[in-house]
Design a protein around this motif. Structure first.
Motif, PDB file in Angstrom:
ATOM      1  N   VAL A  50       0.840  -1.200   0.000  1.00  0.00           N
ATOM      2  CA  VAL A  50       0.000   0.000   0.000  1.00  0.00           C
ATOM      3  C   VAL A  50       0.878   1.254   0.000  1.00  0.00           C
ATOM      4  N   ILE A  51       1.963   1.185   0.794  1.00  0.00           N
ATOM      5  CA  ILE A  51       2.893   2.319   0.849  1.00  0.00           C
ATOM      6  C   ILE A  51       3.479   2.591  -0.531  1.00  0.00           C
ATOM      7  N   PRO A  54      -3.748  12.280  -4.659  1.00  0.00           N
ATOM      8  CA  PRO A  54      -4.965  12.528  -5.428  1.00  0.00           C
ATOM      9  C   PRO A  54      -6.181  11.785  -4.876  1.00  0.00           C
ATOM     10  N   VAL A  55      -5.966  10.609  -4.258  1.00  0.00           N
ATOM     11  CA  VAL A  55      -7.096   9.824  -3.749  1.00  0.00           C
ATOM     12  C   VAL A  55      -7.234   9.920  -2.229  1.00  0.00           C
ATOM     13  N   ASN A  56      -6.125   9.681  -1.517  1.00  0.00           N
ATOM     14  CA  ASN A  56      -6.210   9.581  -0.048  1.00  0.00           C
ATOM     15  C   ASN A  56      -6.249  10.915   0.666  1.00  0.00           C
ATOM     16  N   ASN A  57      -5.629  11.913   0.076  1.00  0.00           N
ATOM     17  CA  ASN A  57      -5.522  13.200   0.767  1.00  0.00           C
ATOM     18  C   ASN A  57      -5.430  14.327  -0.270  1.00  0.00           C
ATOM     19  N   PRO A  58      -6.505  14.472  -1.056  1.00  0.00           N
ATOM     20  CA  PRO A  58      -6.413  15.419  -2.173  1.00  0.00           C
ATOM     21  C   PRO A  58      -6.450  16.870  -1.710  1.00  0.00           C
ATOM     22  N   ALA A  72      -7.290   3.173   7.388  1.00  0.00           N
ATOM     23  CA  ALA A  72      -8.596   3.826   7.566  1.00  0.00           C
ATOM     24  C   ALA A  72      -8.554   5.247   6.995  1.00  0.00           C
ATOM     25  N   ALA A  73      -9.727   5.841   6.835  1.00  0.00           N
ATOM     26  CA  ALA A  73      -9.797   7.221   6.348  1.00  0.00           C
ATOM     27  C   ALA A  73      -9.146   8.145   7.375  1.00  0.00           C
ATOM     28  N   ILE A  74      -8.566   9.248   6.910  1.00  0.00           N
ATOM     29  CA  ILE A  74      -7.812  10.146   7.793  1.00  0.00           C
ATOM     30  C   ILE A  74      -8.613  10.574   9.032  1.00  0.00           C
ATOM     31  N   PRO A  75      -9.889  11.018   8.884  1.00  0.00           N
ATOM     32  CA  PRO A  75     -10.629  11.425  10.101  1.00  0.00           C
ATOM     33  C   PRO A  75     -10.822  10.281  11.092  1.00  0.00           C
ATOM     34  N   LYS A  76     -10.966   9.047  10.571  1.00  0.00           N
ATOM     35  CA  LYS A  76     -11.125   7.896  11.461  1.00  0.00           C
ATOM     36  C   LYS A  76      -9.841   7.621  12.227  1.00  0.00           C
ATOM     37  N   ILE A  77      -8.710   7.779  11.558  1.00  0.00           N
ATOM     38  CA  ILE A  77      -7.425   7.563  12.229  1.00  0.00           C
ATOM     39  C   ILE A  77      -7.239   8.622  13.317  1.00  0.00           C
ATOM     40  N   VAL A  78      -7.601   9.865  12.984  1.00  0.00           N
ATOM     41  CA  VAL A  78      -7.490  10.953  13.964  1.00  0.00           C
ATOM     42  C   VAL A  78      -8.292  10.612  15.220  1.00  0.00           C
ATOM     43  N   LEU A  79      -9.533  10.148  15.022  1.00  0.00           N
ATOM     44  CA  LEU A  79     -10.388   9.784  16.152  1.00  0.00           C
ATOM     45  C   LEU A  79      -9.762   8.657  16.970  1.00  0.00           C
ATOM     46  N   ALA A  80      -9.230   7.665  16.271  1.00  0.00           N
ATOM     47  CA  ALA A  80      -8.621   6.522  16.959  1.00  0.00           C
ATOM     48  C   ALA A  80      -7.444   6.988  17.822  1.00  0.00           C
ATOM     49  N   ILE A  81      -6.616   7.874  17.279  1.00  0.00           N
ATOM     50  CA  ILE A  81      -5.450   8.346  18.033  1.00  0.00           C
ATOM     51  C   ILE A  81      -5.884   9.198  19.221  1.00  0.00           C
ATOM     52  N   LYS A  82      -6.900  10.045  19.025  1.00  0.00           N
ATOM     53  CA  LYS A  82      -7.382  10.861  20.143  1.00  0.00           C
ATOM     54  C   LYS A  82      -7.923   9.965  21.258  1.00  0.00           C
ATOM     55  N   ASN A 141       2.415   7.816  -6.118  1.00  0.00           N
ATOM     56  CA  ASN A 141       1.518   8.855  -6.635  1.00  0.00           C
ATOM     57  C   ASN A 141       1.519  10.128  -5.805  1.00  0.00           C
ATOM     58  N   ARG A 142       2.412  10.178  -4.837  1.00  0.00           N
ATOM     59  CA  ARG A 142       2.350  11.299  -3.909  1.00  0.00           C
ATOM     60  C   ARG A 142       2.763  12.613  -4.586  1.00  0.00           C
ATOM     61  N   GLN A 143       2.105  13.669  -4.180  1.00  0.00           N
ATOM     62  CA  GLN A 143       2.432  14.997  -4.701  1.00  0.00           C
ATOM     63  C   GLN A 143       2.944  15.865  -3.556  1.00  0.00           C
ATOM     64  N   THR A 144       3.988  16.603  -3.829  1.00  0.00           N
ATOM     65  CA  THR A 144       4.619  17.424  -2.806  1.00  0.00           C
ATOM     66  C   THR A 144       4.595  18.890  -3.223  1.00  0.00           C
ATOM     67  N   CYS A 145       4.402  19.767  -2.222  1.00  0.00           N
ATOM     68  CA  CYS A 145       4.524  21.203  -2.496  1.00  0.00           C
ATOM     69  C   CYS A 145       6.003  21.568  -2.461  1.00  0.00           C
ATOM     70  N   PRO A 146       6.546  22.113  -3.553  1.00  0.00           N
ATOM     71  CA  PRO A 146       7.982  22.422  -3.581  1.00  0.00           C
ATOM     72  C   PRO A 146       8.357  23.550  -2.613  1.00  0.00           C
ATOM     73  N   LYS A 147       7.365  24.320  -2.167  1.00  0.00           N
ATOM     74  CA  LYS A 147       7.666  25.472  -1.321  1.00  0.00           C
ATOM     75  C   LYS A 147       7.694  25.107   0.165  1.00  0.00           C
ATOM     76  N   ASP A 148       6.663  24.384   0.642  1.00  0.00           N
ATOM     77  CA  ASP A 148       6.598  24.104   2.083  1.00  0.00           C
ATOM     78  C   ASP A 148       6.614  22.605   2.411  1.00  0.00           C
ATOM     79  N   GLN A 149       6.831  21.766   1.397  1.00  0.00           N
ATOM     80  CA  GLN A 149       6.978  20.309   1.569  1.00  0.00           C
ATOM     81  C   GLN A 149       5.723  19.608   2.069  1.00  0.00           C
ATOM     82  N   ARG A 150       4.578  20.276   2.035  1.00  0.00           N
ATOM     83  CA  ARG A 150       3.342  19.571   2.389  1.00  0.00           C
ATOM     84  C   ARG A 150       3.090  18.496   1.332  1.00  0.00           C
TER      85      ARG A 150
END
Ligand SMILES: [Zn+2]
Length: 227
Positions: A114-115, A134-138, A194-204, A121-130
């Motif tokens: 999966v990684i 396209p699918v998991n975190n568009p 899991a979807a990002i919000p679900k992971i956030v909830l799990a960690i909290k 397919n990961r896209q990076t901002c050349p200015k701030d490295q965020r």
């Protein structure tokens, strides 16, 4: 913790924002300190300029000052450190010396295949490295950084061979770390698929539970952590 591409940076940023914690990412700290020309930053720079990894003791010195400062404020989330057993040992000594207790070590579990698919397919901002996907975190607008509006790029080092090598290095250097934190009852694994919000909830949820349990309960005693 989690392999490259597991979403550590994304999760750390959300947690820091929602819980008012300092987000201590090693990449940011290295950039800050080398740019500021601090003694330890300059030391790190000599290794990076020689194309070498910054040694564990220098990394700990760099991160340590931020950890102590953030612990005195509202707390911190470490992202990208410790990455090796010597770093974990050094961090432990530093925390004990400053009477700081870790609440939890969150391990984002994502299968290697999966990684590979994510990073390719990961896209990076050349200015701030965020980073975006396209699918998991568009980003809000395709191909454009939400934070600064720069055009996103796919980095050359996100090629499959490079990604597989990074995963191998990660596996070899962090496998002992997983054991180290498991033994202390601090390691909490989260399904990184899991979807990002679900992971956030799990960690909290994990952080809430760990805090309720109290800082000293079970530390180093192997208190019934679930396998
Ligand atoms: Zn940007």
């Amino acid at each position: 913790m989690g392999p490259p591409g597991a979403g550590k940076g994304t999760q750390a940023a959300v947690l820091a924002r929602d819980l008012g914690l300092a987000h201590l990412a090693t990449g940011d700290i290295l950039r800050n300190e080398t740019a500021a020309g601090s003694p330890v930053g300059l030391k790190a720079k000599t290794f990076m300029e020689a194309g070498r990894l910054v040694p564990d003791d220098v990394m700990t010195q760099l991160v340590g000052e931020y950890v102590v400062k953030a612990a005195k404020a509202n707390g911190f989330v470490l992202d990208g450190y410790p990455r090796t057993l010597p770093q974990a040992d050094a961090l432990q000594a530093l925390l004990e010396g400053a009477s700081i207790v870790l609440t939890a070590v969150v391990n984002l579990e994502v299968p290697e295949e999966v990684i590979v698919a994510r990073l390719a397919n990961r896209q990076t901002c050349p200015k701030d490295q965020r980073t975006y996907h396209p699918v998991n975190n568009p980003p809000g607008k395709p191909g454009v950084c939400d934070a600064c509006g720069s055009a996103l790029v796919t980095r050359n080092d996100d090629s499959e061979a490079v990604v597989r090598n990074r995963l191998r290095v990660y596996r070899e250097s962090t496998a002992p770390l997983v054991e180290f934190y498991k033994k202390q009852g601090l390691l909490k694994s989260v399904d990184g698929l899991a979807a990002i919000p679900k992971i956030v909830l799990a960690i909290k949820g994990i952080l809430d539970e760990a805090q309720t349990a109290g800082p000293d309960s079970g530390r180093g005693t192997g208190r019934g952590e679930t396998p």
